[in-house]
Design a protein around this motif. Structure first.
Motif, PDB file in Angstrom:
ATOM      1  N   GLN A 134      12.774   2.347   0.634  1.00 27.47           N
ATOM      2  CA  GLN A 134      12.048   3.597   0.783  1.00 27.47           C
ATOM      3  C   GLN A 134      12.270   4.180   2.181  1.00 27.47           C
ATOM      4  OE1 GLN A 134      10.981   0.849  -0.616  1.00 27.47           O
ATOM      5  NE2 GLN A 134       9.845   1.309  -2.467  1.00 27.47           N
ATOM      6  N   ALA A 135      12.320   3.332   3.201  1.00 24.99           N
ATOM      7  CA  ALA A 135      12.589   3.807   4.560  1.00 24.99           C
ATOM      8  C   ALA A 135      13.968   4.461   4.624  1.00 24.99           C
ATOM      9  CB  ALA A 135      12.500   2.663   5.567  1.00 24.99           C
ATOM     10  N   TYR A 136      14.926   3.857   3.948  1.00 17.95           N
ATOM     11  CA  TYR A 136      16.290   4.399   3.917  1.00 17.95           C
ATOM     12  C   TYR A 136      16.304   5.780   3.261  1.00 17.95           C
ATOM     13  CZ  TYR A 136      21.282   4.706   2.863  1.00 17.95           C
ATOM     14  OH  TYR A 136      22.591   5.111   2.764  1.00 17.95           O
ATOM     15  N   GLY A 190       7.584  -4.725  10.359  1.00 19.59           N
ATOM     16  CA  GLY A 190       6.315  -5.423  10.418  1.00 19.59           C
ATOM     17  C   GLY A 190       5.513  -5.135  11.674  1.00 19.59           C
ATOM     18  N   HIS A 191       5.830  -4.047  12.356  1.00 20.99           N
ATOM     19  CA  HIS A 191       5.110  -3.726  13.593  1.00 20.99           C
ATOM     20  C   HIS A 191       3.618  -3.559  13.327  1.00 20.99           C
ATOM     21  CE1 HIS A 191       5.977   0.265  11.890  1.00 20.99           C
ATOM     22  NE2 HIS A 191       4.827   0.623  12.447  1.00 20.99           N
ATOM     23  N   GLN A 192       2.836  -3.825  14.358  1.00 20.27           N
ATOM     24  CA  GLN A 192       1.388  -3.726  14.233  1.00 20.27           C
ATOM     25  C   GLN A 192       0.912  -2.287  14.347  1.00 20.27           C
ATOM     26  OE1 GLN A 192      -0.833  -5.606  17.361  1.00 20.27           O
ATOM     27  NE2 GLN A 192      -2.656  -5.776  16.120  1.00 20.27           N
ATOM     28  N   ARG A 193       1.534  -1.521  15.219  1.00 17.47           N
ATOM     29  CA  ARG A 193       1.037  -0.161  15.480  1.00 17.47           C
ATOM     30  C   ARG A 193       2.204   0.725  15.908  1.00 17.47           C
ATOM     31  NH1 ARG A 193      -3.459   1.399  20.035  1.00 17.47           N
ATOM     32  NH2 ARG A 193      -2.995   3.610  20.059  1.00 17.47           N
ATOM     33  N   PRO A 202       0.834  -1.200   0.000  1.00 15.96           N
ATOM     34  CA  PRO A 202       0.000   0.000   0.000  1.00 15.96           C
ATOM     35  C   PRO A 202       0.876   1.260   0.000  1.00 15.96           C
ATOM     36  CG  PRO A 202      -0.027  -1.029   2.154  1.00 15.96           C
ATOM     37  CD  PRO A 202       0.726  -1.952   1.240  1.00 15.96           C
ATOM     38  N   PRO A 203       0.351   2.356  -0.522  1.00 16.63           N
ATOM     39  CA  PRO A 203       1.138   3.599  -0.536  1.00 16.63           C
ATOM     40  C   PRO A 203       1.265   4.168   0.879  1.00 16.63           C
ATOM     41  CG  PRO A 203      -1.081   4.026  -1.304  1.00 16.63           C
ATOM     42  CD  PRO A 203      -0.973   2.534  -1.109  1.00 16.63           C
ATOM     43  N   HIS A 263       5.517   3.665   8.067  1.00 15.59           N
ATOM     44  CA  HIS A 263       4.765   2.842   7.114  1.00 15.59           C
ATOM     45  C   HIS A 263       5.716   1.928   6.337  1.00 15.59           C
ATOM     46  CE1 HIS A 263       2.160   1.733   3.755  1.00 15.59           C
ATOM     47  NE2 HIS A 263       3.132   2.158   2.972  1.00 15.59           N
ATOM     48  N   TYR A 264       6.831   2.474   5.887  1.00 17.65           N
ATOM     49  CA  TYR A 264       7.790   1.676   5.126  1.00 17.65           C
ATOM     50  C   TYR A 264       8.386   0.561   5.992  1.00 17.65           C
ATOM     51  CZ  TYR A 264       7.515   5.327   1.557  1.00 17.65           C
ATOM     52  OH  TYR A 264       7.078   6.203   0.600  1.00 17.65           O
ATOM     53  N   TYR A 265       8.665   0.829   7.259  1.00 23.27           N
ATOM     54  CA  TYR A 265       9.150  -0.227   8.155  1.00 23.27           C
ATOM     55  C   TYR A 265       8.074  -1.299   8.347  1.00 23.27           C
ATOM     56  CZ  TYR A 265      13.007   2.828   9.625  1.00 23.27           C
ATOM     57  OH  TYR A 265      14.120   3.626   9.663  1.00 23.27           O
ATOM     58  N   GLN A 266       6.856  -0.875   8.525  1.00 27.76           N
ATOM     59  CA  GLN A 266       5.759  -1.809   8.765  1.00 27.76           C
ATOM     60  C   GLN A 266       5.531  -2.732   7.564  1.00 27.76           C
ATOM     61  OE1 GLN A 266       1.794  -0.089   9.054  1.00 27.76           O
ATOM     62  NE2 GLN A 266       1.362  -1.432  10.790  1.00 27.76           N
ATOM     63  N   THR A 267       5.712  -2.198   6.368  1.00 29.36           N
ATOM     64  CA  THR A 267       5.454  -2.957   5.146  1.00 29.36           C
ATOM     65  C   THR A 267       6.743  -3.485   4.500  1.00 29.36           C
ATOM     66  OG1 THR A 267       5.422  -0.904   3.848  1.00 29.36           O
ATOM     67  CG2 THR A 267       3.293  -1.743   4.664  1.00 29.36           C
ATOM     68  N   TYR A 268       7.841  -3.467   5.248  1.00 29.19           N
ATOM     69  CA  TYR A 268       9.134  -4.028   4.815  1.00 29.19           C
ATOM     70  C   TYR A 268       9.673  -3.375   3.541  1.00 29.19           C
ATOM     71  CZ  TYR A 268       8.098  -7.672   8.214  1.00 29.19           C
ATOM     72  OH  TYR A 268       7.808  -8.345   9.366  1.00 29.19           O
TER      73      TYR A 268
END
Length: 98
Positions: A56-58, A89-92, A28-29, A47-52
């Motif tokens: 983009q996180a870097y 992949g954190h939940q929240r 997802p965006p 968001h980028y960390y959560q979605t692996y």
């Protein structure tokens, strides 16, 4: 900015076999297309960390952080080791502003 991460993981799931012609679904965006505040930038990075989406996180990291991690490969390696592995992949995640 203070960030609280809830690192809860779903139980192990069995993978489904997809036809070979299927491509994996796109992630997802991020919540903000063009972040205009530090909080929005942090929300996108979380968001980028959560979605692996580590590349983009870097790209969201500050220049000094990118220099300190010596490139994307080292950044990815660091994120896969404790304590940073909890963010993937954190939940929240809650961003608290002071």
């Amino acid at each position: 900015i203070i960030i609280c991460i809830t690192a809860l993981y779903a139980p192990t799931c069995h993978s489904l076999s997809l036809p070979s012609s299927s491509s994996p679904p796109s992630p997802p965006p991020p919540p903000f297309h063009n972040p205009s505040t530090p909080e929005e930038a942090v929300q996108n990075q979380l968001h980028y960390y959560q979605t692996y989406q580590l590349n983009q996180a870097y790209q969201c990291c500050s220049p000094s952080n990118r220099e300190a991690t010596r490139g994307i490969d080292e950044f990815e390696r660091l994120l896969k080791e404790p304590p940073y592995d909890l963010i993937l992949g954190h939940q929240r995640a809650d961003v608290l502003l002071e």
